[in-house]
Structures are given as structure tokens and as C-alpha cells.
Design a protein around this motif. Structure first.
Motif, PDB file in Angstrom:
ATOM      1  N   THR A 146       0.865  -1.180   0.000  1.00  0.00           N
ATOM      2  CA  THR A 146       0.000   0.000   0.000  1.00  0.00           C
ATOM      3  C   THR A 146       0.900   1.227   0.000  1.00  0.00           C
ATOM      4  OG1 THR A 146      -1.821   1.146   1.112  1.00  0.00           O
ATOM      5  CG2 THR A 146      -0.276  -0.044   2.540  1.00  0.00           C
ATOM      6  N   GLY A 147       0.556   2.221  -0.806  1.00  0.00           N
ATOM      7  CA  GLY A 147       1.422   3.385  -0.863  1.00  0.00           C
ATOM      8  C   GLY A 147       0.853   4.504  -1.696  1.00  0.00           C
ATOM      9  N   TYR A 148       1.651   5.560  -1.808  1.00  0.00           N
ATOM     10  CA  TYR A 148       1.319   6.701  -2.645  1.00  0.00           C
ATOM     11  C   TYR A 148       2.343   6.773  -3.766  1.00  0.00           C
ATOM     12  CZ  TYR A 148      -1.773   8.247   1.110  1.00  0.00           C
ATOM     13  OH  TYR A 148      -2.767   8.319   2.060  1.00  0.00           O
ATOM     14  N   ALA A 149       1.929   6.330  -4.963  1.00  0.00           N
ATOM     15  CA  ALA A 149       2.840   6.321  -6.106  1.00  0.00           C
ATOM     16  C   ALA A 149       2.895   7.657  -6.829  1.00  0.00           C
ATOM     17  CB  ALA A 149       2.438   5.211  -7.080  1.00  0.00           C
ATOM     18  N   GLY A 150       1.960   8.540  -6.537  1.00  0.00           N
ATOM     19  CA  GLY A 150       1.978   9.870  -7.114  1.00  0.00           C
ATOM     20  C   GLY A 150       1.285   9.938  -8.469  1.00  0.00           C
ATOM     21  N   PRO A 151       1.262  11.088  -9.067  1.00  0.00           N
ATOM     22  CA  PRO A 151       1.914  12.298  -8.584  1.00  0.00           C
ATOM     23  C   PRO A 151       1.175  12.954  -7.417  1.00  0.00           C
ATOM     24  CG  PRO A 151       0.798  12.775 -10.647  1.00  0.00           C
ATOM     25  CD  PRO A 151       0.631  11.295 -10.380  1.00  0.00           C
ATOM     26  N   GLY A 152      -0.113  12.667  -7.246  1.00  0.00           N
ATOM     27  CA  GLY A 152      -0.854  13.229  -6.126  1.00  0.00           C
ATOM     28  C   GLY A 152      -0.910  12.242  -4.978  1.00  0.00           C
ATOM     29  N   ARG A 167       9.186   1.997   2.961  1.00  0.00           N
ATOM     30  CA  ARG A 167      10.249   2.551   2.122  1.00  0.00           C
ATOM     31  C   ARG A 167       9.771   3.836   1.470  1.00  0.00           C
ATOM     32  NH1 ARG A 167      12.571   0.001   4.817  1.00  0.00           N
ATOM     33  NH2 ARG A 167      14.039  -1.658   4.517  1.00  0.00           N
ATOM     34  N   GLU A 168      10.717   4.701   1.182  1.00  0.00           N
ATOM     35  CA  GLU A 168      10.462   5.939   0.455  1.00  0.00           C
ATOM     36  C   GLU A 168      11.135   5.802  -0.905  1.00  0.00           C
ATOM     37  OE1 GLU A 168       8.614   8.362   1.874  1.00  0.00           O
ATOM     38  OE2 GLU A 168       8.518   7.273   3.782  1.00  0.00           O
ATOM     39  N   PHE A 169      10.351   5.909  -1.974  1.00  0.00           N
ATOM     40  CA  PHE A 169      10.879   5.815  -3.328  1.00  0.00           C
ATOM     41  C   PHE A 169      10.728   7.165  -4.015  1.00  0.00           C
ATOM     42  CE2 PHE A 169       9.290   1.449  -2.484  1.00  0.00           C
ATOM     43  CZ  PHE A 169      10.486   0.765  -2.589  1.00  0.00           C
ATOM     44  N   GLU A 170      11.606   7.430  -4.965  1.00  0.00           N
ATOM     45  CA  GLU A 170      11.539   8.656  -5.752  1.00  0.00           C
ATOM     46  C   GLU A 170      11.345   8.292  -7.205  1.00  0.00           C
ATOM     47  OE1 GLU A 170      14.923  11.145  -5.064  1.00  0.00           O
ATOM     48  OE2 GLU A 170      14.569  11.250  -2.916  1.00  0.00           O
ATOM     49  N   GLY A 171      10.790   9.239  -7.951  1.00  0.00           N
ATOM     50  CA  GLY A 171      10.617   9.033  -9.376  1.00  0.00           C
ATOM     51  C   GLY A 171       9.180   9.247  -9.805  1.00  0.00           C
ATOM     52  N   GLU A 172       8.953   8.941 -11.069  1.00  0.00           N
ATOM     53  CA  GLU A 172       7.601   9.028 -11.630  1.00  0.00           C
ATOM     54  C   GLU A 172       6.773   7.857 -11.112  1.00  0.00           C
ATOM     55  OE1 GLU A 172       6.586  11.544 -13.676  1.00  0.00           O
ATOM     56  OE2 GLU A 172       8.550  12.428 -13.269  1.00  0.00           O
ATOM     57  N   ARG A 173       5.474   7.950 -11.293  1.00  0.00           N
ATOM     58  CA  ARG A 173       4.532   6.938 -10.813  1.00  0.00           C
ATOM     59  C   ARG A 173       4.948   5.515 -11.221  1.00  0.00           C
ATOM     60  NH1 ARG A 173      -0.573   6.987  -8.968  1.00  0.00           N
ATOM     61  NH2 ARG A 173      -1.871   5.180  -9.393  1.00  0.00           N
ATOM     62  N   GLY A 174       5.217   5.313 -12.497  1.00  0.00           N
ATOM     63  CA  GLY A 174       5.597   3.988 -12.991  1.00  0.00           C
ATOM     64  C   GLY A 174       6.880   3.472 -12.359  1.00  0.00           C
ATOM     65  N   GLU A 175       7.809   4.370 -12.110  1.00  0.00           N
ATOM     66  CA  GLU A 175       9.072   3.984 -11.475  1.00  0.00           C
ATOM     67  C   GLU A 175       8.840   3.557 -10.018  1.00  0.00           C
ATOM     68  OE1 GLU A 175      12.238   6.872 -13.787  1.00  0.00           O
ATOM     69  OE2 GLU A 175      10.924   7.764 -12.271  1.00  0.00           O
ATOM     70  N   ILE A 176       7.963   4.257  -9.329  1.00  0.00           N
ATOM     71  CA  ILE A 176       7.662   3.906  -7.941  1.00  0.00           C
ATOM     72  C   ILE A 176       6.951   2.563  -7.884  1.00  0.00           C
ATOM     73  CG2 ILE A 176       6.271   4.560  -5.924  1.00  0.00           C
ATOM     74  CD1 ILE A 176       6.995   7.507  -6.628  1.00  0.00           C
ATOM     75  N   VAL A 177       6.007   2.348  -8.788  1.00  0.00           N
ATOM     76  CA  VAL A 177       5.299   1.055  -8.839  1.00  0.00           C
ATOM     77  C   VAL A 177       6.291  -0.072  -9.101  1.00  0.00           C
ATOM     78  CG1 VAL A 177       3.651  -0.314 -10.193  1.00  0.00           C
ATOM     79  CG2 VAL A 177       3.054   2.007  -9.460  1.00  0.00           C
ATOM     80  N   GLU A 178       7.191   0.119 -10.034  1.00  0.00           N
ATOM     81  CA  GLU A 178       8.162  -0.932 -10.358  1.00  0.00           C
ATOM     82  C   GLU A 178       9.144  -1.156  -9.206  1.00  0.00           C
ATOM     83  OE1 GLU A 178       8.989  -3.978 -13.015  1.00  0.00           O
ATOM     84  OE2 GLU A 178       7.309  -2.594 -12.927  1.00  0.00           O
ATOM     85  N   ALA A 179       9.577  -0.088  -8.557  1.00  0.00           N
ATOM     86  CA  ALA A 179      10.481  -0.227  -7.397  1.00  0.00           C
ATOM     87  C   ALA A 179       9.786  -0.953  -6.253  1.00  0.00           C
ATOM     88  CB  ALA A 179      10.970   1.144  -6.937  1.00  0.00           C
ATOM     89  N   ALA A 180       8.516  -0.638  -6.034  1.00  0.00           N
ATOM     90  CA  ALA A 180       7.749  -1.310  -4.982  1.00  0.00           C
ATOM     91  C   ALA A 180       7.567  -2.790  -5.301  1.00  0.00           C
ATOM     92  CB  ALA A 180       6.394  -0.629  -4.803  1.00  0.00           C
ATOM     93  N   THR A 181       7.315  -3.097  -6.556  1.00  0.00           N
ATOM     94  CA  THR A 181       7.169  -4.493  -6.991  1.00  0.00           C
ATOM     95  C   THR A 181       8.464  -5.253  -6.730  1.00  0.00           C
ATOM     96  OG1 THR A 181       5.533  -3.883  -8.653  1.00  0.00           O
ATOM     97  CG2 THR A 181       6.713  -5.968  -8.992  1.00  0.00           C
TER      98      THR A 181
END
Length: 183
Positions: free
Chosen positions: A125-131, A158-172
Motif C-alpha cells: 500500500t502506498g502513494y505512487a503519485g503524482p498526487g 520505504r520511500e521511493f523517488e521518481g515518476e509513478r511507474g518507477e515507484i510502482v516498479e520499485a515497490a514491486t
């Protein structure tokens, strides 16, 4: 940092800072394949409860040849109502700690175990952004849990940086790496 929930110790929850949170090397497809192979070797099964990744973890596991022997399914619980109604997440937990919290991730993983009747369950569960974001977590914050049917649950933030797709992929990738570590 991660939280350990131990059912055999009366539901004890403890924080552990032993460094297990580091992401293992390797690509997402390789991690997914390793998860499936480990489960097959042990004769165990897996399910997921996903929010911000919107089924991406399930897609990665389901993309591995032979995954149907161990992968039972998942719940994409984007809405709070689905977290409550399908996964049984306690509304008080979400109100107190936030929808994006280790505590909510633990409830989601335990709910997936219950609904899918699997050996293992992963939750994200998280906030992938941009909002998004709230007083508990900002955009890029993602919380995870890995639960075992024997009662143990580990949670991570964890705290991830980047665009939405990058955060989703990092979380995966992070969740798959935790599964490789723990299975």
C-alpha cells in the motif's frame, strides 16, 4: 526498519532494525522466477493484496512459467472500502496509522492469507503519485507486509523517488525481494 507480528506470542508486534530491508540484487523477472521456484520446492502457495501497485506484483508472478502451481491469486484493493470488506482491514487501524502504513499492510497481508487460504501472502500500500499523501505518509511512501500462515508477519516501509511507474516498479521489486529473502 520492519515490524514483526508473532501470533504464537499472543499477537506480539515488535520493530526490528537488523538491515533486512535492503533490496536484493536482480531484475524483477528474475526475482519473480526465484519466488515461484522456492514455493514449488517447498510445496507452498502465495497470494497478494495490492493497492498502489494495482496488480503489478500479481502480473509479475503470473508471468513466470509454472506459476499456476503456487500462485492462487490476489486482491487489488485500491479503495478503502475493499480493504475493509474483502480483506477485513480494521477501519480503526487505517484511521489511527493511515491507509499507507505498516499496520495497514499487515492487516492486508493477513486478509489475503485468509481470503486465499495460502501459505504466504504479500501486501503493498502506498502513494505512487503524482498526487496523494497525507499526514502519515508522503508521495513515494510505500508500506509492505509478508505474512506466513503460521502467524509470522513482517512489515516494511520505504520511500521511493521518481515518476509513478518507477515507484510502482520499485515497490514491486522490493516486495519480490522480501519474498525471496523470507520463503
Amino acid at each position: 526498519m520492519h515490524i514483526i507480528y508473532n501470533k504464537s506470542k499472543g499477537g506480539e508486534v515488535s520493530v526490528d532494525n537488523d538491515g533486512l530491508g535492503e533490496i536484493l540484487g536482480g531484475d524483477v523477472a528474475g526475482l519473480a522466477k526465484e519466488v515461484v521456484e522456492r514455493l514449488k520446492a517447498k510445496g507452498e502457495t502465495l497470494s497478494f493484496a495490492e493497492s498502489c501497485t494495482a496488480g503489478n506484483v500479481c502480473r509479475r508472478i503470473g508471468g513466470v512459467a509454472g506459476a499456476s502451481a503456487v500462485f492462487m491469486g490476489g486482491v487489488v484493493s485500491y479503495a478503502v472500502e475493499i480493504k475493509k470488506r474483502i480483506l477485513g482491514v480494521d477501519e480503526k487501524i487505517m484511521q489511527k496509522y493511515g491507509v499507507v502504513s505498516e499496520e495497514t499492510a499487515v492487516e492486508m497481508a493477513r486478509g489475503a492469507l485468509n481470503v486465499m487460504q495460502t501459505t504466504w501472502a504479500g501486501a503493498v500500500t502506498g502513494y505512487a503519485g503524482p498526487g496523494g499523501g497525507d499526514e502519515h505518509a508522503s508521495v513515494g511512501t510505500v508500506c509492505f507486509a509478508v505474512a506466513h500462515c503460521g502467524g509470522a508477519v513482517r512489515a516494511f516501509r520505504r520511500e521511493f523517488e521518481g515518476e509513478r511507474g518507477e515507484i510502482v516498479e520499485a515497490a514491486t521489486k522490493f516486495l519480490l525481494s522480501k519474498l525471496v529473502e523470507l520463503i
